[in-house]
Motif scaffolding. Structure first.
Motif, PDB file in Angstrom:
ATOM      1  N   GLN A   1       1.528  13.061   3.041  1.00  0.00           N
ATOM      2  CA  GLN A   1       2.120  11.756   2.359  1.00  0.00           C
ATOM      3  C   GLN A   1       2.654  11.226   3.469  1.00  0.00           C
ATOM      4  O   GLN A   1       3.935  11.189   3.612  1.00  0.00           O
ATOM      5  CB  GLN A   1       2.779  12.225   1.124  1.00  0.00           C
ATOM      6  N   PRO A   2       2.036   9.960   4.156  1.00  0.00           N
ATOM      7  CA  PRO A   2       2.735   9.086   5.169  1.00  0.00           C
ATOM      8  C   PRO A   2       3.489   8.272   4.136  1.00  0.00           C
ATOM      9  O   PRO A   2       3.180   7.832   3.144  1.00  0.00           O
ATOM     10  CB  PRO A   2       1.518   8.349   5.705  1.00  0.00           C
ATOM     11  N   GLY A   3       4.724   7.975   4.878  1.00  0.00           N
ATOM     12  CA  GLY A   3       5.747   7.176   4.138  1.00  0.00           C
ATOM     13  C   GLY A   3       5.911   5.749   4.319  1.00  0.00           C
ATOM     14  O   GLY A   3       6.297   4.908   3.935  1.00  0.00           O
ATOM     15  N   SER A   4       4.479   5.135   5.017  1.00  0.00           N
ATOM     16  CA  SER A   4       4.276   3.832   5.139  1.00  0.00           C
ATOM     17  C   SER A   4       2.945   3.576   5.368  1.00  0.00           C
ATOM     18  O   SER A   4       2.018   4.388   5.687  1.00  0.00           O
ATOM     19  CB  SER A   4       5.520   3.198   6.394  1.00  0.00           C
TER      20      SER A   4
ATOM     21  N   VAL B   1      -6.958  19.464   3.031  1.00  0.00           N
ATOM     22  CA  VAL B   1      -6.026  18.724   2.815  1.00  0.00           C
ATOM     23  C   VAL B   1      -6.337  17.457   1.850  1.00  0.00           C
ATOM     24  O   VAL B   1      -7.470  17.036   1.623  1.00  0.00           O
ATOM     25  CB  VAL B   1      -6.139  17.850   4.225  1.00  0.00           C
ATOM     26  N   ILE B   2      -5.216  17.114   1.274  1.00  0.00           N
ATOM     27  CA  ILE B   2      -5.203  15.991   0.132  1.00  0.00           C
ATOM     28  C   ILE B   2      -4.379  14.933   0.989  1.00  0.00           C
ATOM     29  O   ILE B   2      -2.992  15.154   1.265  1.00  0.00           O
ATOM     30  CB  ILE B   2      -4.652  16.405  -1.176  1.00  0.00           C
ATOM     31  N   LEU B   3      -4.636  13.667   1.200  1.00  0.00           N
ATOM     32  CA  LEU B   3      -4.053  12.847   1.799  1.00  0.00           C
ATOM     33  C   LEU B   3      -3.542  11.685   0.777  1.00  0.00           C
ATOM     34  O   LEU B   3      -4.391  10.886   0.293  1.00  0.00           O
ATOM     35  CB  LEU B   3      -4.772  11.756   3.064  1.00  0.00           C
ATOM     36  N   ASP B   4      -2.143  11.765   0.413  1.00  0.00           N
ATOM     37  CA  ASP B   4      -1.655  10.919  -0.701  1.00  0.00           C
ATOM     38  C   ASP B   4      -1.243   9.895   0.104  1.00  0.00           C
ATOM     39  O   ASP B   4      -0.457   9.444   0.813  1.00  0.00           O
ATOM     40  CB  ASP B   4      -0.245  11.432  -1.077  1.00  0.00           C
ATOM     41  N   CYS B   5      -1.825   8.530  -0.365  1.00  0.00           N
ATOM     42  CA  CYS B   5      -1.886   7.115   0.298  1.00  0.00           C
ATOM     43  C   CYS B   5      -1.156   6.377  -0.682  1.00  0.00           C
ATOM     44  O   CYS B   5      -1.184   5.067  -0.636  1.00  0.00           O
ATOM     45  CB  CYS B   5      -3.323   6.658   0.576  1.00  0.00           C
ATOM     46  N   CYS B   6      -0.355   6.762  -1.480  1.00  0.00           N
ATOM     47  CA  CYS B   6       0.511   5.684  -2.224  1.00  0.00           C
ATOM     48  C   CYS B   6       1.400   4.945  -1.734  1.00  0.00           C
ATOM     49  O   CYS B   6       1.571   3.702  -2.137  1.00  0.00           O
ATOM     50  CB  CYS B   6       1.116   6.790  -3.402  1.00  0.00           C
ATOM     51  N   HIS B   7       2.036   5.044  -0.423  1.00  0.00           N
ATOM     52  CA  HIS B   7       2.627   4.325   0.224  1.00  0.00           C
ATOM     53  C   HIS B   7       2.057   3.420   1.293  1.00  0.00           C
ATOM     54  O   HIS B   7       2.877   2.644   2.006  1.00  0.00           O
ATOM     55  CB  HIS B   7       3.791   5.082   1.023  1.00  0.00           C
ATOM     56  N   ILE B   8       0.588   3.656   1.244  1.00  0.00           N
ATOM     57  CA  ILE B   8      -0.077   2.804   2.419  1.00  0.00           C
ATOM     58  C   ILE B   8      -0.410   1.850   1.596  1.00  0.00           C
ATOM     59  O   ILE B   8      -1.370   1.597   0.856  1.00  0.00           O
ATOM     60  CB  ILE B   8      -1.139   3.827   2.812  1.00  0.00           C
ATOM     61  N   SER B   9      -0.167   0.573   2.523  1.00  0.00           N
ATOM     62  CA  SER B   9      -0.670  -0.687   1.661  1.00  0.00           C
ATOM     63  C   SER B   9      -1.813  -1.213   2.507  1.00  0.00           C
ATOM     64  O   SER B   9      -2.367  -2.389   2.122  1.00  0.00           O
ATOM     65  CB  SER B   9       0.527  -1.907   1.719  1.00  0.00           C
TER      66      SER B   9
END
Length: 587
Positions: free
Chosen positions: A468-471, A498-506
């Motif tokens: 999960q990237p933070g930005s 791998v699951i890439l959680d992109c909730c913080h990626i705009s």
């Protein structure tokens, strides 16, 4: 139906570009009274400060007064903050001293070019560039400026002549020659400093008189408040009377300001070349000499003005238009150069006086400007007797509050990394102002770019790897993300999908898309997959347009786990569990 007749209103576009049209139709006699009081009060403050700041700029003292009236007039028509007053300031005078080489022709041309740059920024809506000058850089610069300006005036307090302007040489020479101190200047200078400090403290502790109190109490309050507010004018007037008394008695222990040319400056174009003993310095050479000052002076001027306007707009519950402020500043400097002004900006001290005096509209600036013009026309002969020690006390009293010792402690407690640009700016400004500001902005930029290149990445391990990237992801960050995923997914036995959680990626760019495509291929070679979840619409559209091979995306992390999206071909996978390990990689 017949048209209704009524009073015509200015079109919205004209009201935006000429803010005076917003308040002038509603102007009242009550507003006029308050604006007159505020304008006179600020005028009594600006005249002695203008003389003192010209000394800081290394220019003849009349140029301080030449710089003090045009900004008042222009801002009345174009400004959006009722409290702000434009004119010479300590910070701008220090910058002019660095980039104008104590030559009036350079200083006036610098005002003209700075105004043109500010106008261009306003028309192109480039005010956002000011956001790249961080608070630690500003605090470092203003704190260093407070020390350098104050120490620069010690020579006038002590009555020393021939002290160099470079800070370290100045310190050395001043300490070496303290034995040459003129007793009269030192005593008067210290007395003026004590008086200014006492009047400032008195004003800060003065309780406001209520309307219900007796008339005598309200009159007493008004007298004390006026004396404390106009303290600069009172101290300079007192010092001038002392100097005149000595002159009449035939002895003069004080160093005087000397003759100041009487009359208003001519209205003319600034000179685009300068006569020198060995020929004429052309416009191109003058611009090259000013160098980085053509960026630093307009930017710092805008920054100071907009910061002051925002602060007082918030305090007094109204809004400003930053781009209109850029235009107002630009016009003030361009037109100011036609009357021999050096670059001006918003003054925090005089703006505070304006607000405390109850100003209602920018029309108060008309009164202030008129008072400066009257001083130039009729009072310059009296300025001859003003002691330099008194002007030095006015400057020191004005700049000492700019030193913010608490910012070092605050940043140590809040975020120690921000101490780096603060200290770099603070220390280098003692060498040369431009080096300190440029170095501070560069260091802040490097720290900003580093945070973009190394975003915080949270990795949670289970039967599959959740990353999960933070930005948002930009091109410098993709290698960091790939290294993190590969090192954690492939370095264990057995390897994990791998699951890439992109909730913080705009937002993402093409380099990130290419890097994700390579990451997908690398994981597929090892029989693993990469699934995306919680994609925001702009990011999803970019990834779909790229047509990545093996691209899988799910509305949420839970959906990705339930559908087994992290397995090649969508085969079943054990549900994700985040209890095994959670790691926050450092930024």
């Amino acid at each position: 139906a017949p048209r209704q007749r009524g009073r015509s209103r200015p079109c919205p576009g004209l009201r935006t570009r000429l803010p005076v049209l917003r308040w002038l139709p509603r102007y009242s006699l009550a507003w006029l009274q308050l604006d007159l009081i505020a304008g006179l009060t600020v005028g009594l403050t600006v005249v002695p400060q203008a003389l003192a700041y010209a000394e800081v700029a290394g220019l003849p003292l009349q140029y301080g007064l030449y710089s003090s009236f045009m900004g008042c007039f222009v801002y009345c028509f174009l400004g959006t903050a009722k409290d702000v007053t434009l004119g010479p300031t300590a910070i701008m005078s220090l910058l002019v001293s660095s980039y104008a080489f104590h030559e009036p022709v350079y200083a006036i041309l610098l005002a003209f070019l700075s105004g043109c740059i500010q106008l261009a920024m306003g028309l192109l809506h480039l005010g956002f560039l000011l956001d790249f000058i961080s608070c630690p850089v500003i605090k470092g610069f203003t704190s260093a400026a407070s020390i350098t300006i104050s120490f620069n005036q010690i020579k006038n307090i002590l009555g020393l002549q021939g002290i160099p302007r470079q800070f370290f040489l100045q310190v050395y020479e001043t300490l070496r020659r303290t034995g040459e101190t003129r007793a009269g200047d030192a005593i008067l200078g210290l007395a003026c400093l004590a008086a200014l400090a006492g009047l400032r403290a008195m004003k800060s502790r003065l309780p406001r008189a209520a309307h219900a109190e007796p008339l005598a109490a309200r009159v007493s309050y008004l007298i004390v408040w006026t004396a404390a507010t106009a303290r600069n004018a009172l101290v300079v007037l007192f010092a001038g009377l002392v100097a005149y008394s000595f002159q009449v008695m035939g002895s003069q222990p004080l160093t005087l300001t000397g003759s100041i040319p009487q009359g208003l400056p001519a209205f003319r174009l600034p000179c685009f070349s300068m006569a020198a003993p060995n020929g004429t310095i052309p416009f191109r050479s003058m611009v090259e000499d000013m160098g980085v000052g053509l960026a630093v002076v307009p930017l710092m001027g805008l920054l100071e003005t907009i910061a002051i306007a925002k602060a007082f707009a918030s305090q007094n519950d109204y809004r400003i238009d930053p781009n209109q402020e850029l235009l107002a500043m630009g016009f003030a400097n361009v037109l100011g150069s036609f009357v021999s002004s050096y670059p001006i900006t918003g003054s925090f001290g005089r703006t505070a006086v304006n607000a405390q005096s109850g100003v209602c509209t920018p029309a108060g600036g008309l009164v202030t400007g008129a008072l400066v013009l009257l001083s130039l026309a009729y009072l310059t002969s009296f300025f001859y007797y003003i002691p330099k020690a008194a002007l030095a006390a006015v400057i020191i009293s004005a700049v000492v509050p700019m030193f913010d010792a608490g910012i070092f402690r605050t940043l140590w407690r809040v975020k120690r990394l921000d101490l780096v640009p603060l200290c770099v700016t603070f220390l280098l400004c003692f060498w040369e102002v431009q080096y300190g500001i440029v170095a501070g902005v560069l260091v802040s930029g490097i720290l900003l770019l580093y945070s973009i290149a190394r975003p915080p990445i949270k990795v949670s391990e289970g039967d599959v790897l959740l990353v999960q990237p933070g930005s948002s992801l930009h091109f410098p960050a993709i290698e960091c993300l790939r290294d993190t995923v590969c090192s954690r997914a492939l370095a264990v036995s057995p390897p994990r999908s791998v699951i890439l959680d992109c909730c913080h990626i705009s937002s993402i760019d093409y380099t990130v898309v290419a890097g994700l495509a390579e990451l997908l291929q690398e994981l597929r070679k090892h029989g693993l997959s990469l699934a995306f979840c919680s994609l925001q619409d702009p990011v999803l559209q970019v990834l779909l347009s790229a047509d990545l091979e093996g691209f899988q995306h799910f509305p949420s992390r839970e959906e990705a786990e339930r559908c087994g999206g992290a397995e090649p071909g969508g085969s079943g996978a054990a549900p994700f569990t985040s209890t095994t390990e959670s790691l926050l990689l450092p930024a």
